[in-house]
Motif scaffolding. Structure first.
Motif, PDB file in Angstrom:
ATOM      1  N   GLY A  18      -7.002  14.436  11.632  1.00 31.66           N
ATOM      2  CA  GLY A  18      -6.088  15.400  11.035  1.00 31.66           C
ATOM      3  C   GLY A  18      -4.678  14.846  10.924  1.00 31.66           C
ATOM      4  O   GLY A  18      -3.999  15.030   9.905  1.00 31.66           O
ATOM      5  N   ALA A  19      -4.238  14.133  11.982  1.00 30.83           N
ATOM      6  CA  ALA A  19      -2.915  13.518  11.947  1.00 30.83           C
ATOM      7  C   ALA A  19      -2.846  12.431  10.869  1.00 30.83           C
ATOM      8  O   ALA A  19      -1.838  12.291  10.158  1.00 30.83           O
ATOM      9  N   ALA A  20      -3.948  11.656  10.738  1.00 33.37           N
ATOM     10  CA  ALA A  20      -3.996  10.615   9.706  1.00 33.37           C
ATOM     11  C   ALA A  20      -3.915  11.227   8.312  1.00 33.37           C
ATOM     12  O   ALA A  20      -3.272  10.684   7.408  1.00 33.37           O
ATOM     13  N   PHE A  21      -4.573  12.367   8.146  1.00 26.70           N
ATOM     14  CA  PHE A  21      -4.532  13.100   6.879  1.00 26.70           C
ATOM     15  C   PHE A  21      -3.082  13.469   6.533  1.00 26.70           C
ATOM     16  O   PHE A  21      -2.612  13.235   5.412  1.00 26.70           O
ATOM     17  N   VAL A  22      -2.377  14.041   7.493  1.00 21.80           N
ATOM     18  CA  VAL A  22      -0.998  14.481   7.261  1.00 21.80           C
ATOM     19  C   VAL A  22      -0.072  13.292   7.037  1.00 21.80           C
ATOM     20  O   VAL A  22       0.714  13.255   6.077  1.00 21.80           O
ATOM     21  N   LEU A  23      -0.161  12.280   7.935  1.00 18.04           N
ATOM     22  CA  LEU A  23       0.731  11.124   7.839  1.00 18.04           C
ATOM     23  C   LEU A  23       0.464  10.316   6.567  1.00 18.04           C
ATOM     24  O   LEU A  23       1.396   9.819   5.928  1.00 18.04           O
ATOM     25  N   GLY A  24      -0.817  10.167   6.204  1.00 15.60           N
ATOM     26  CA  GLY A  24      -1.147   9.453   4.978  1.00 15.60           C
ATOM     27  C   GLY A  24      -0.614  10.172   3.754  1.00 15.60           C
ATOM     28  O   GLY A  24      -0.092   9.540   2.826  1.00 15.60           O
ATOM     29  N   SER A  25      -0.724  11.500   3.767  1.00 17.75           N
ATOM     30  CA  SER A  25      -0.191  12.280   2.649  1.00 17.75           C
ATOM     31  C   SER A  25       1.317  12.113   2.538  1.00 17.75           C
ATOM     32  O   SER A  25       1.856  11.923   1.437  1.00 17.75           O
ATOM     33  N   LEU A  26       2.004  12.173   3.684  1.00 15.49           N
ATOM     34  CA  LEU A  26       3.456  11.993   3.676  1.00 15.49           C
ATOM     35  C   LEU A  26       3.846  10.594   3.219  1.00 15.49           C
ATOM     36  O   LEU A  26       4.826  10.418   2.471  1.00 15.49           O
ATOM     37  N   GLY A  28       2.156   8.645   1.222  1.00 10.59           N
ATOM     38  CA  GLY A  28       1.948   8.559  -0.221  1.00 10.59           C
ATOM     39  C   GLY A  28       3.050   9.232  -1.003  1.00 10.59           C
ATOM     40  O   GLY A  28       3.483   8.739  -2.057  1.00 10.59           O
ATOM     41  N   LEU A  29       3.546  10.365  -0.487  1.00  5.41           N
ATOM     42  CA  LEU A  29       4.607  11.106  -1.182  1.00  5.41           C
ATOM     43  C   LEU A  29       5.955  10.410  -1.087  1.00  5.41           C
ATOM     44  O   LEU A  29       6.738  10.403  -2.051  1.00  5.41           O
ATOM     45  N   THR A  30       6.256   9.803   0.080  1.00  6.55           N
ATOM     46  CA  THR A  30       7.591   9.220   0.298  1.00  6.55           C
ATOM     47  C   THR A  30       7.685   7.764  -0.157  1.00  6.55           C
ATOM     48  O   THR A  30       8.677   7.352  -0.756  1.00  6.55           O
ATOM     49  N   ILE A  31       6.643   6.974   0.144  1.00  6.32           N
ATOM     50  CA  ILE A  31       6.674   5.545  -0.205  1.00  6.32           C
ATOM     51  C   ILE A  31       6.196   5.335  -1.631  1.00  6.32           C
ATOM     52  O   ILE A  31       6.725   4.494  -2.368  1.00  6.32           O
ATOM     53  N   GLY A  32       5.163   6.095  -2.004  1.00  5.43           N
ATOM     54  CA  GLY A  32       4.701   6.038  -3.387  1.00  5.43           C
ATOM     55  C   GLY A  32       3.773   4.882  -3.698  1.00  5.43           C
ATOM     56  O   GLY A  32       2.935   4.489  -2.883  1.00  5.43           O
ATOM     57  N   GLU A  33       3.949   4.280  -4.842  1.00  6.01           N
ATOM     58  CA  GLU A  33       3.008   3.305  -5.388  1.00  6.01           C
ATOM     59  C   GLU A  33       2.715   2.111  -4.488  1.00  6.01           C
ATOM     60  O   GLU A  33       1.588   1.612  -4.499  1.00  6.01           O
ATOM     61  N   PRO A  34       3.656   1.588  -3.693  1.00  2.28           N
ATOM     62  CA  PRO A  34       3.313   0.453  -2.819  1.00  2.28           C
ATOM     63  C   PRO A  34       2.151   0.729  -1.861  1.00  2.28           C
ATOM     64  O   PRO A  34       1.465  -0.200  -1.426  1.00  2.28           O
ATOM     65  N   MET A  35       1.904   1.995  -1.537  1.00  5.44           N
ATOM     66  CA  MET A  35       0.805   2.338  -0.635  1.00  5.44           C
ATOM     67  C   MET A  35      -0.551   2.023  -1.253  1.00  5.44           C
ATOM     68  O   MET A  35      -1.549   1.882  -0.537  1.00  5.44           O
ATOM     69  N   LEU A  36      -0.614   1.885  -2.577  1.00  5.87           N
ATOM     70  CA  LEU A  36      -1.876   1.581  -3.241  1.00  5.87           C
ATOM     71  C   LEU A  36      -2.392   0.197  -2.860  1.00  5.87           C
ATOM     72  O   LEU A  36      -3.576  -0.089  -3.016  1.00  5.87           O
ATOM     73  N   ALA A  37      -1.506  -0.669  -2.367  1.00  5.38           N
ATOM     74  CA  ALA A  37      -1.930  -2.014  -1.960  1.00  5.38           C
ATOM     75  C   ALA A  37      -2.878  -1.975  -0.771  1.00  5.38           C
ATOM     76  O   ALA A  37      -3.632  -2.927  -0.528  1.00  5.38           O
ATOM     77  N   LEU A  38      -2.860  -0.869  -0.013  1.00  4.52           N
ATOM     78  CA  LEU A  38      -3.741  -0.734   1.155  1.00  4.52           C
ATOM     79  C   LEU A  38      -5.110  -0.171   0.804  1.00  4.52           C
ATOM     80  O   LEU A  38      -5.955   0.028   1.688  1.00  4.52           O
ATOM     81  N   GLN A  39      -5.361   0.076  -0.481  1.00  6.14           N
ATOM     82  CA  GLN A  39      -6.600   0.705  -0.916  1.00  6.14           C
ATOM     83  C   GLN A  39      -7.865   0.037  -0.363  1.00  6.14           C
ATOM     84  O   GLN A  39      -8.826   0.729  -0.012  1.00  6.14           O
ATOM     85  N   VAL A 200      -9.940   6.995  11.088  1.00  7.66           N
ATOM     86  CA  VAL A 200      -8.542   7.407  11.242  1.00  7.66           C
ATOM     87  C   VAL A 200      -7.660   6.589  10.296  1.00  7.66           C
ATOM     88  O   VAL A 200      -6.813   7.132   9.574  1.00  7.66           O
ATOM     89  N   LEU A 201      -7.878   5.262  10.300  1.00  6.96           N
ATOM     90  CA  LEU A 201      -7.133   4.406   9.378  1.00  6.96           C
ATOM     91  C   LEU A 201      -7.595   4.617   7.946  1.00  6.96           C
ATOM     92  O   LEU A 201      -6.785   4.672   7.020  1.00  6.96           O
ATOM     93  N   GLY A 202      -8.927   4.752   7.766  1.00  4.20           N
ATOM     94  CA  GLY A 202      -9.462   4.932   6.423  1.00  4.20           C
ATOM     95  C   GLY A 202      -8.920   6.179   5.746  1.00  4.20           C
ATOM     96  O   GLY A 202      -8.541   6.146   4.571  1.00  4.20           O
ATOM     97  N   VAL A 203      -8.874   7.289   6.488  1.00  7.92           N
ATOM     98  CA  VAL A 203      -8.364   8.536   5.922  1.00  7.92           C
ATOM     99  C   VAL A 203      -6.875   8.408   5.606  1.00  7.92           C
ATOM    100  O   VAL A 203      -6.405   8.882   4.566  1.00  7.92           O
ATOM    101  N   PHE A 204      -6.129   7.764   6.501  1.00  8.52           N
ATOM    102  CA  PHE A 204      -4.689   7.548   6.257  1.00  8.52           C
ATOM    103  C   PHE A 204      -4.478   6.829   4.928  1.00  8.52           C
ATOM    104  O   PHE A 204      -3.662   7.255   4.098  1.00  8.52           O
ATOM    105  N   VAL A 205      -5.231   5.748   4.710  1.00  7.76           N
ATOM    106  CA  VAL A 205      -5.055   4.951   3.494  1.00  7.76           C
ATOM    107  C   VAL A 205      -5.499   5.728   2.259  1.00  7.76           C
ATOM    108  O   VAL A 205      -4.807   5.735   1.223  1.00  7.76           O
ATOM    109  N   LEU A 206      -6.651   6.392   2.348  1.00 14.78           N
ATOM    110  CA  LEU A 206      -7.153   7.131   1.195  1.00 14.78           C
ATOM    111  C   LEU A 206      -6.201   8.257   0.792  1.00 14.78           C
ATOM    112  O   LEU A 206      -5.949   8.486  -0.395  1.00 14.78           O
TER     113      LEU A 206
END
Length: 431
Positions: A18-26, A28-39, A200-206
């Motif tokens: 659940g924490a990974a879900f929230v942190l990953g969402s944040l 993605g919203l704050t950092i934006g496109e560079p996070m796609l490199a972790l796909q 946990v990591l997978g959900v964060f990245v997705l």
């Protein structure tokens, strides 16, 4: 560092995801496109889930049918199993109907999700395809319906041999086979645990990738998915359990029934485990519903294993959700396939940790829909799982009450039933 790892591991996995879900969402919203490199790290989580689909079916389904021997499937057993199958099928149908009406997932697209674009088979092809020409090929190609059918038939044949054969070597061989299946199931539980740890990591990245691509609008998608399940659960409990089973078939008060099982429902909602709720369910069945132990002692443990109305409903909803995410519509044949898979697979997968997510991989694989959806919803799944478990437990107790009524094994003049006078429509009278 070791102390920090232990502290991290001491937090339940559902909270970490659940924490990974929230942190990953944040992120993605704050950092934006560079996070796609972790796909690729998210893709690895999806591949790990795909890896265990067929083994999960084989080992856990064998363990599920181990208890469905001919002697247990007598009159009472047949009624219990039959009702569980029927209510599960209805639950999936309600889930599909509600999802088709609300259409959760529309307007959002998964990042680089792959979909099988082969032509949709006809209903006849799907029906005939349930019986594999070559079971090994079916396992290798991930044909889930065919694998389910073969393993179910083979497991039932083993269970019949174990009970009917007078050859000691055959009986020992069958017992050894089931022991191997049990060991395989336990090993898979360990693998599932490891995958969920990595999840946990997978959900964060997705989630980071989804929100980097879609922005804040993705939040409404999750809210709509949750609302769809809530509506489906409310309809199923009120129409099927309270209306059809309790009021119509047993001619008793739905309000009295709910009063008699409220502890089990609250427990299931709190701990999200049908098996762990079982002692409370049994206590409610005996003390409140006044059902004979000969009925609930069989129906409730079996229901905790094979009855997954809430989970089956969720599969139907998420199948439509996944199709909307990739911009396709499920045909009638594909939706019938969802019902079939959810009902057959429920025999085995109920005992698996994160059963809803595991069963979901079976449904998505059969439909050719992207498994990324599993990681996409894993963060909110623990919350939705509580609703599904409550539905499962309520269904177990409703079916138990009906079967007890059919067999004269319930006292409607005592317990919660005595607090109201139930007329033909099951409407409570004055206290």
């Amino acid at each position: 560092m070791l102390k920090g790892w232990r502290r991290y591991r001491s937090v339940p996995i559902i909270y970490r995801i659940g924490a990974a879900f929230v942190l990953g969402s944040l992120a993605g919203l704050t950092i934006g496109e560079p996070m796609l490199a972790l796909q690729p790290l998210g893709d690895l989580f999806v591949r790990l889930l795909s890896m265990i689909v067929v083994p999960i079916v084989i080992f856990t389904l064998l363990m599920g049918v181990r208890h469905l021997t001919p002697s247990s499937l007598g009159r009472v057993g047949g009624q219990v199993v039959g009702l569980y199958v029927v209510t599960s099928a209805i639950a999936v149908g309600i889930g599909l109907a509600v999802a088709n009406a609300i259409n959760p997932g529309q307007g959002l697209t998964l990042v680089e999700a792959e979909i099988d674009t082969q032509q949709t088979p006809s209903f006849t092809e799907v029906f005939l395809g349930i019986v594999p020409e070559n079971p090994i090929n079916a396992m290798a190609s991930g044909d889930i319906l065919a694998v389910l059918f073969f393993v179910l038939v083979f497991g039932l044949a083993l269970a019949m041999l174990q009970e009917e054969s007078e050859n000691a070597r055959v009986q020992n061989g069958v017992e050894t086979f089931f022991d191997v299946a049990e060991a395989g199931s336990e090993a898979l539980f360990k693998i599932v645990w490891g995958i969920m740890e990595y999840g946990v990591l997978g959900v964060f990245v997705l989630m980071a990738a989804v929100f980097a691509e879609a922005g804040i609008s993705a939040l409404s998608t999750f809210a709509l998915l949750a609302a769809t399940l809530i509506l489906g659960v409310a309809l199923h409990i009120s129409i099927v359990y309270l209306g059809a089973i309790i009021a119509l078939l047993t001619q008793q008060s739905p309000i009295s029934f709910l009063a008699g099982i409220k502890e089990a429902m609250v427990t299931a909602l709190s701990i999200a485990s049908s098996s762990a709720t079982l002692p409370i369910s049994m206590s409610n069945a005996e003390d409140n519903l006044r059902v004979d132990e000969g009925i609930y002692g069989f129906s409730l443990p079996l229901g905790a294993t094979i009855n997954m109305d809430g989970t089956g409903m969720y599969q139907g909803i998420v199948a439509v959700f996944a199709a909307n995410l990739v911009g396709v519509s499920l045909t009638l044949t594909e939706q019938i396939t969802v019902v079939t898979i959810a009902v057959l697979a429920s025999i085995g997968t109920a005992g698996v940790p994160s059963a809803g997510l595991i069963l979901l991989t079976l449904v998505l694989t059969q439909l050719g829909l992207p498994l990324e959806v599993v990681g996409f919803i894993a963060g909110i799944d623990p919350l939705l799982d509580r609703l599904r478990t409550m539905t499962n437990v309520t269904g177990d107790l409703a079916v138990t009450t009906l079967v007890a009524h059919w067999n004269g094994a319930v006292d409607f003049d005592d317990g919660v039933w005595a607090s109201s006078e139930s007329g033909p429509a099951g409407v409570p009278g004055d206290d």
